[in-house]
Design an enzyme around this catalytic site. Structure first.
Site, PDB file in Angstrom:
ATOM      1  N   LYS A  20       0.835  -1.202   0.000  1.00 52.17           N
ATOM      2  CA  LYS A  20       0.000   0.000   0.000  1.00 52.17           C
ATOM      3  C   LYS A  20       0.876   1.262   0.000  1.00 52.17           C
ATOM      4  O   LYS A  20       2.101   1.180   0.213  1.00 52.17           O
ATOM      5  CB  LYS A  20      -0.925  -0.058   1.222  1.00 52.17           C
ATOM      6  CG  LYS A  20      -1.961  -1.193   1.150  1.00 52.17           C
ATOM      7  CD  LYS A  20      -2.763  -1.261   2.443  1.00 52.17           C
ATOM      8  CE  LYS A  20      -3.940  -2.212   2.333  1.00 52.17           C
ATOM      9  NZ  LYS A  20      -4.752  -2.208   3.587  1.00 52.17           N
ATOM     10  N   TYR A  60     -12.616  -2.700  -3.257  1.00 44.74           N
ATOM     11  CA  TYR A  60     -13.176  -2.596  -1.902  1.00 44.74           C
ATOM     12  C   TYR A  60     -14.694  -2.472  -1.914  1.00 44.74           C
ATOM     13  O   TYR A  60     -15.275  -1.861  -1.015  1.00 44.74           O
ATOM     14  CB  TYR A  60     -12.536  -1.421  -1.164  1.00 44.74           C
ATOM     15  CG  TYR A  60     -11.124  -1.685  -0.661  1.00 44.74           C
ATOM     16  CD1 TYR A  60     -10.820  -2.828   0.079  1.00 44.74           C
ATOM     17  CD2 TYR A  60     -10.091  -0.783  -0.913  1.00 44.74           C
ATOM     18  CE1 TYR A  60      -9.531  -3.069   0.552  1.00 44.74           C
ATOM     19  CE2 TYR A  60      -8.789  -1.021  -0.441  1.00 44.74           C
ATOM     20  CZ  TYR A  60      -8.521  -2.156   0.289  1.00 44.74           C
ATOM     21  OH  TYR A  60      -7.248  -2.397   0.769  1.00 44.74           O
ATOM     22  N   ASN A 123      -1.738  -0.060   7.370  1.00 48.89           N
ATOM     23  CA  ASN A 123      -1.241  -1.416   7.664  1.00 48.89           C
ATOM     24  C   ASN A 123      -0.416  -2.025   6.525  1.00 48.89           C
ATOM     25  O   ASN A 123      -0.286  -3.237   6.414  1.00 48.89           O
ATOM     26  CB  ASN A 123      -2.391  -2.325   8.126  1.00 48.89           C
ATOM     27  CG  ASN A 123      -3.499  -2.437   7.101  1.00 48.89           C
ATOM     28  OD1 ASN A 123      -3.389  -1.901   5.995  1.00 48.89           O
ATOM     29  ND2 ASN A 123      -4.564  -3.136   7.451  1.00 48.89           N
ATOM     30  N   HIS A 126      -1.730  -5.439   1.455  1.00 49.95           N
ATOM     31  CA  HIS A 126      -2.994  -6.123   1.201  1.00 49.95           C
ATOM     32  C   HIS A 126      -2.712  -7.545   0.735  1.00 49.95           C
ATOM     33  O   HIS A 126      -1.755  -7.773   0.008  1.00 49.95           O
ATOM     34  CB  HIS A 126      -3.791  -5.402   0.097  1.00 49.95           C
ATOM     35  CG  HIS A 126      -4.963  -6.214  -0.384  1.00 49.95           C
ATOM     36  ND1 HIS A 126      -6.160  -6.252   0.280  1.00 49.95           N
ATOM     37  CD2 HIS A 126      -5.087  -7.054  -1.453  1.00 49.95           C
ATOM     38  CE1 HIS A 126      -6.990  -7.075  -0.359  1.00 49.95           C
ATOM     39  NE2 HIS A 126      -6.353  -7.582  -1.410  1.00 49.95           N
ATOM     40  N   GLU A 137      -9.846 -10.294  -7.666  1.00 48.40           N
ATOM     41  CA  GLU A 137      -8.898  -9.181  -7.516  1.00 48.40           C
ATOM     42  C   GLU A 137      -7.797  -9.232  -8.566  1.00 48.40           C
ATOM     43  O   GLU A 137      -7.405  -8.198  -9.118  1.00 48.40           O
ATOM     44  CB  GLU A 137      -8.294  -9.200  -6.105  1.00 48.40           C
ATOM     45  CG  GLU A 137      -9.322  -8.831  -5.033  1.00 48.40           C
ATOM     46  CD  GLU A 137      -8.776  -8.922  -3.613  1.00 48.40           C
ATOM     47  OE1 GLU A 137      -7.566  -9.185  -3.448  1.00 48.40           O
ATOM     48  OE2 GLU A 137      -9.571  -8.733  -2.673  1.00 48.40           O
TER      49      GLU A 137
HETATM   50  N1  UDP Z   1      -9.532  -0.555   7.403  1.00 47.75           N
HETATM   51  C1  UDP Z   1      -9.529   0.599   8.153  1.00 47.75           C
HETATM   52  N2  UDP Z   1     -10.253   0.647   9.311  1.00 47.75           N
HETATM   53  C2  UDP Z   1     -10.977  -0.405   9.749  1.00 47.75           C
HETATM   54  C3  UDP Z   1     -10.971  -1.594   8.979  1.00 47.75           C
HETATM   55  C4  UDP Z   1     -10.240  -1.634   7.813  1.00 47.75           C
HETATM   56  O1  UDP Z   1      -8.867   1.583   7.794  1.00 47.75           O
HETATM   57  O2  UDP Z   1     -11.607  -0.316  10.811  1.00 47.75           O
HETATM   58  C5  UDP Z   1      -8.764  -0.605   6.153  1.00 47.75           C
HETATM   59  C6  UDP Z   1      -7.416  -1.319   6.337  1.00 47.75           C
HETATM   60  O3  UDP Z   1      -6.468  -0.668   5.514  1.00 47.75           O
HETATM   61  C7  UDP Z   1      -7.742  -2.704   5.812  1.00 47.75           C
HETATM   62  C8  UDP Z   1      -8.681  -2.374   4.658  1.00 47.75           C
HETATM   63  O4  UDP Z   1      -9.475  -1.311   5.163  1.00 47.75           O
HETATM   64  O5  UDP Z   1      -6.567  -3.382   5.406  1.00 47.75           O
HETATM   65  C9  UDP Z   1      -9.551  -3.500   4.197  1.00 47.75           C
HETATM   66  O6  UDP Z   1     -10.247  -4.022   5.281  1.00 47.75           O
HETATM   67  P1  UDP Z   1     -10.475  -5.597   5.420  1.00 47.75           P
HETATM   68  O7  UDP Z   1     -11.439  -5.791   6.543  1.00 47.75           O
HETATM   69  O8  UDP Z   1     -10.809  -6.160   4.082  1.00 47.75           O
HETATM   70  O9  UDP Z   1      -9.042  -6.096   5.954  1.00 47.75           O
HETATM   71  P2  UDP Z   1      -7.818  -6.836   5.225  1.00 47.75           P
HETATM   72  O10 UDP Z   1      -8.404  -7.877   4.305  1.00 47.75           O
HETATM   73  O11 UDP Z   1      -7.022  -5.787   4.483  1.00 47.75           O
HETATM   74  O12 UDP Z   1      -7.011  -7.435   6.346  1.00 47.75           O
END
Ligand code: UDP
Length: 161
Positions: A20, A60, A123, A126, A137
């Site tokens: 990211k 997303y 974080n 991805h 994806e």
């Molecule tokens: N995210 C965020 N706040 C939250 C949950 C998710 O900013 O409370 C962001 C974070 O960057 C996350 C992304 O949205 O990686 C996608 O969320 P998902 O639940 O799909 O998590 P991932 O699959 O990335 O672990």
């Protein structure tokens, strides 16, 4: 050999991983690639891009109603990302383990997020969360001609066929 691979379809599983914008800014591209490469997965696609908002909206789509969605899009368009496709046995599940929990506070040490990040909204990486999601994806981020099906000379040391 290529012919014996066909008997073990799980080895051909693929997933989408992306560094990211915060990961790119923090010079973590090499560190993140290293972890997938050293594990034994095979890199079959790689590119840096400024992700278009339309692509991210599709990527997303399931998060569109979430309160953090606007800031997530802002974050993901704040700079370039490095998109990759990795291939190997159970690569989707293993990649999620390598990446760690979504919230770095709960991500185990040894995982990418657990070692390299602090906050859920930054974080660094991805990884697709299911085989079906990965297929979707990959088709969003890559054209099929951008995926290279090369033969690894170490294949028989990583897999017992
Ligand atoms: N995210 C965020 N706040 C939250 C949950 C998710 O900013 O409370 C962001 C974070 O960057 C996350 C992304 O949205 O990686 C996608 O969320 P998902 O639940 O799909 O998590 P991932 O699959 O990335 O672990």
């Amino acid at each position: 050999s290529r012919s014996s691979n066909a008997d073990f379809p799980g080895i051909k599983e693929r997933t989408l991983v992306a560094v990211k914008p915060d990961g790119v800014q923090r010079r973590l591209i090499g560190e993140i690639i290293k972890r997938f490469e050293q594990r034994g997965f095979r890199l079959v696609g790689l590119k840096m891009l400024q992700a278009p908002e339309k692509l991210l909206a599709q990527h997303y789509v399931s998060l569109q109603k979430k309160p953090f969605y606007p800031s997530l899009l802002h974050y993901m368009t704040s700079g370039p990302v490095v998109a990759m496709v990795w291939e190997g046995h159970n690569v989707v599940r293993s990649s999620r383990m390598l990446v760690g929990d979504t919230d770095p506070a709960g991500a185990a040490p040894g995982t990418i997020r657990g070692d390299l990040s602090v906050h859920i909204s930054r974080n660094v990486v991805h990884a697709s969360d299911s085989v079906q999601g990965a297929e979707k994806e990959i088709s969003l981020w890559f054209q099929s001609a951008e995926l290279i099906d090369w033969e690894g000379c170490d294949h028989n040391n990583i897999y017992h066929l």
